[in-house]
Design an enzyme around this catalytic site. Structure first.
Site, mmCIF file in Angstrom:
data_model
loop_
_atom_site.group_PDB
_atom_site.id
_atom_site.type_symbol
_atom_site.label_atom_id
_atom_site.label_comp_id
_atom_site.label_asym_id
_atom_site.label_seq_id
_atom_site.Cartn_x
_atom_site.Cartn_y
_atom_site.Cartn_z
ATOM 1 N N CYS A 43 0.780 -1.302 -0.266
ATOM 2 C CA CYS A 43 -0.089 0.065 -0.109
ATOM 3 C C CYS A 43 0.906 1.180 0.015
ATOM 4 C CB CYS A 43 -0.921 -0.217 1.315
ATOM 5 S SG CYS A 43 -1.938 1.594 1.313
ATOM 6 N N CYS A 48 -1.566 1.584 -2.957
ATOM 7 C CA CYS A 48 -2.700 2.742 -2.881
ATOM 8 C C CYS A 48 -2.152 4.153 -2.592
ATOM 9 C CB CYS A 48 -3.533 2.338 -1.813
ATOM 10 S SG CYS A 48 -3.114 1.277 -0.581
ATOM 11 N N LYS A 51 0.086 5.478 -5.872
ATOM 12 C CA LYS A 51 -1.217 5.432 -7.152
ATOM 13 C C LYS A 51 -2.111 6.765 -6.872
ATOM 14 C CE LYS A 51 -3.785 2.042 -6.609
ATOM 15 N NZ LYS A 51 -4.294 0.791 -6.732
ATOM 16 N N TYR A 179 -9.290 -2.960 -10.186
ATOM 17 C CA TYR A 179 -9.084 -1.952 -9.565
ATOM 18 C C TYR A 179 -7.621 -1.152 -10.331
ATOM 19 C CZ TYR A 179 -11.782 -3.150 -5.226
ATOM 20 O OH TYR A 179 -12.605 -3.458 -4.424
ATOM 21 N N GLU A 183 -7.258 2.319 -12.585
ATOM 22 C CA GLU A 183 -6.902 3.300 -11.988
ATOM 23 C C GLU A 183 -5.810 3.914 -12.602
ATOM 24 O OE1 GLU A 183 -8.083 2.287 -7.481
ATOM 25 O OE2 GLU A 183 -6.249 1.830 -8.137
ATOM 26 N N HIS A 438 -28.031 21.181 0.619
ATOM 27 C CA HIS A 438 -27.879 21.535 -0.702
ATOM 28 C C HIS A 438 -27.071 22.839 -0.894
ATOM 29 C CE1 HIS A 438 -29.887 22.427 -4.587
ATOM 30 N NE2 HIS A 438 -30.115 23.695 -4.037
ATOM 31 N N GLU A 443 -27.050 14.840 -1.704
ATOM 32 C CA GLU A 443 -28.219 15.114 -1.397
ATOM 33 C C GLU A 443 -29.316 14.107 -2.031
ATOM 34 O OE1 GLU A 443 -30.271 18.767 -2.422
ATOM 35 O OE2 GLU A 443 -28.538 19.251 -3.648
#
Length: 461
Positions: A43, A48, A51, A179, A183, A438, A443
Site C-alpha cells: 500500500c 494505494c 497511486k 481496480y 486506476e 443543498h 443530497e
C-alpha cells in the site's frame, strides 16, 4: 546478532504486519519484525498511496479544462513526469521512515532482511542468522500476477515497475479490468497518454454492480480511453523502444509501454512453508487460516493479502490488530468482514459498500432499487458531459439499506460515511428522514423517493 528467542516474529513489514507488531509489543511481548524490501508494504510503497498521489496529479488536467466555463483563462500547461516521480518518491520515503520508526517506538525490533522458515519455530534471516520464536505471523502480502506466459512477456511491466518509469509513456496498453488496471488507465489518460485498456471479459469491474460497470465504462470512453473487451494480449513484440501488443481478436496496438494488471497472488514463494508444515487454501492459493487468522500450525498465523481473502489494506490492518488482541491481549477477536466499503480511484471514481443489486436479488425475496443518474452542478458551467450515478439497494421487506454504489467525484469519501449508516442497519426511511444538504451531489442519497425498480423473487416450483 546472536540467535535469540522472541515471543512474536513477524514476517513482512506492511500494514498488517506493522499493526500486529505494534499492538503485540504494547501488550509486553518481545517482538521482532523482518522486512526484506521497504517498510510500508504494497500500500505505502507500490500501491494505494503512490497511486493516489499520481491520480491527484492526473486530475489537474480536468480541472484546467473545466476552468474555462468559470471564467478562467489558463495558458497551455506543461507536465513534467520526472518531477512527479521525484516528489512521489520523497513522500513515500517519508512514510516508510514513519512506519519503521513507529514500530520501534512501540517496543518492537525491526530488521531489514528476508526471513524464511527453517522449521515451525525457527526462521533464518538473509544474513545467515537464525531466530527462534514462540509465535510467528506471516504478513508478506501479495505480488502481481502476469498469468500464463506469452511470447514477449519479458517486455511487460506490472504495477511494481510503473511507479519508477524513467520516461512518460505517450501511448500505453494496459491489460486488466479491475481496480489497478482502471486506476492506471485513468491516471495516464489524465496525464496525457493515449490509453488502450484490454480486458478478457465482456465488461470491466467484474463483481461490481452492473449499473456501476456500465456507467464507469461509458464515462471512461467519453474521456478518450479506448476499451477493448472480450480479448486478451497474445504476444508482445519489441522494436527498439517501442512495443506492439498483438491481441486475440487479430488486431494489434502500438505503444511505448505494455502493462499487465490482471490480478495478484499471495507472496509465499521461497518462504519455506513446507518446512513449517503450513497448509495452503486449495481454492485461493493463499495461506489457509481460521476466523482468528490461525493456520493449521497452532502457533503460526497469517493476515492480509497472503491469505487471499479480502485484499484490502484496512482489512489487513484490522486482521493484524485482532491477531495481537487475541494472542497477546487475552481478548479473542474476530474480524467482521460484512459490509466492507471499497473504492476504485479511477476517473470517474467509484465507491461501494454492501450488496450489489444482483447479489441482493439472489438473497432476498423483495428488493427495491433507488437510482439517480445526473449531471453534477459543476458540469452545468464547465461544459463537461460527465454524469454521476448514485444507487441504493434496499430490502423491500424490512426497508434496510443493503448496499450503496456511487460513481463520481469524491465517491470514496461519500461511501466511507454511508458505510457507517449501513453498518448500523439504517433503513431507507432513515435516509429519507435525513435533511438534504443543498446544493450537493450527496443530497440525492436522501431525496430518492421513488424506486426505479422493484423485484420480487419467484418461489421455486
Amino acid at each position: 546478532m546472536a540467535d535469540i528467542d522472541v515471543d512474536l516474529f513477524v514476517i513482512g513489514g506492511g500494514s498488517g504486519g506493522v499493526r500486529a507488531a505494534r499492538i503485540a509489543a504494547g501488550y509486553g511481548a518481545r517482538v521482532m519484525i523482518a522486512e526484506e524490501y521497504r517498510f510500508g508494504g504494497t500500500c505505502v510503497i507500490r500501491g494505494c498511496v503512490p497511486k493516489k498521489l499520481m491520480m491527484l496529479a492526473s486530475l489537474v488536467s480536468t480541472e484546467m479544462k473545466d476552468a474555462a466555463g468559470f471564467g478562467w483563462r489558463i495558458p497551455e500547461a506543461e507536465f513534467d513526469w520526472p518531477t512527479l516521480i521525484a516528489n512521489k518518491d520523497a513522500e513515500i520515503a517519508r512514510l516508510e521512515g514513519l512506519y519503521a520508526a513507529n514500530v520501534e517506538k512501540a517496543g518492537a525490533r525491526t530488521v531489514k532482511a528476508r526471513a524464511v522458515f527453517e522449521d515451525a519455530h525457527t526462521l533464518r534471516l538473509s544474513s545467515g542468522e537464525t531466530v527462534s520464536a514462540k509465535c510467528i505471523l506471516i504478513a508478506t502480502g501479495g505480488t502481481p500476477n502476469h498469468g500464463a506466459a506469452i511470447p514477449g512477456i519479458e517486455h511487460v511491466i506490472s504495477s511494481n515497475e510503473v511507479f519508477h518509469l524513467e520516461r512518460f509513456p505517450e501511448r500505453i496498453v494496459i491489460q486488466g479490468g479491475g481496480y489497478i488496471a482502471l486506476e492506471f488507465a485513468s491516471i495516464f489518460n489524465g496525464l496525457g497518454s493515449d490509453v488502450t485498456l484490454i480486458y478478457r471479459g465482456d465488461n470491466i469491474l467484474r463483481g461490481f454492480d452492473d449499473d456501476v460497470r456500465k456507467h464507469v465504462r461509458g464515462e471512461m470512453e467519453k474521456a478518450g480511453i479506448t476499451l477493448l473487451t472480450s480479448c486478451t494480449v497474445d504476444r508482445v513484440e519489441r522494436h527498439d523502444d517501442l512495443f506492439t501488443a498483438h491481441l486475440s481478436n487479430g488486431s494489434s496496438v502500438a505503444a511505448d509501454q505494455v502493462m499487465f494488471a490482471i490480478g495478484r497472488h499471495p507472496s509465499i514463494k521461497g518462504l519455506g512453508l513446507e518446512k513449517a508444515g503450513v497448509a495452503l487454501d486449495p481454492k485461493s492459493g493463499g495461506i489457509a487460516v481460521d476466523e482468528y487468522s490461525r493456520t493449521n500450525v497452532p502457533h503460526i498465523y497469517a493476515v492480509g493479502d497472503v491469505t487471499h481473502r479480502f485484499n484490502l489494506t484496512p482489512v489487513a490492518i484490522r486482521e493484524g490488530h485482532a491477531f495481537a488482541d487475541t494472542v497477546f491481549g487475552n481478548k479473542p477477536t474476530r474480524v467482521d468482514r460484512d459490509d466492507i466499503p471499497t473504492a476504485v480511484f479511477s476517473q470517474p471514481q467509484v465507491g461501494t459498500v454492501g450488496l450489489t443489486e444482483e447479489v441482493a436479488r439472489q438473497r432476498y425475496e423483495r428488493v427495491d432499487i433507488y437510482k439517480a443518474d445526473f449531471r453534477p452542478i459543476k458540469a452545468t458551467m464547465s461544459g463537461s458531459t460527465s454524469r454521476v450515478l448514485m444507487k441504493l439497494v434496499v430490502d423491500g421487506s424490512t426497508d434496510h439499506v443493503l448496499g450503496c454504489h456511487i460513481v463520481g467525484p469524491e465517491a470514496a469519501e461519500l461511501t466511507q460515511v454511508v458505510a457507517i449508516a449501513i453498518k448500523m442497519n439504517a433503513t431507507k426511511a432513515d435516509f429519507d428522514a435525513t435533511m438534504a444538504l443543498h446544493p450537493t451531489s450527496a443530497e440525492e442519497l436522501v431525496t430518492m423517493r421513488t424506486p426505479s425498480a422493484r423485484h420480487v423473487r419467484q418461489a421455486a416450483e
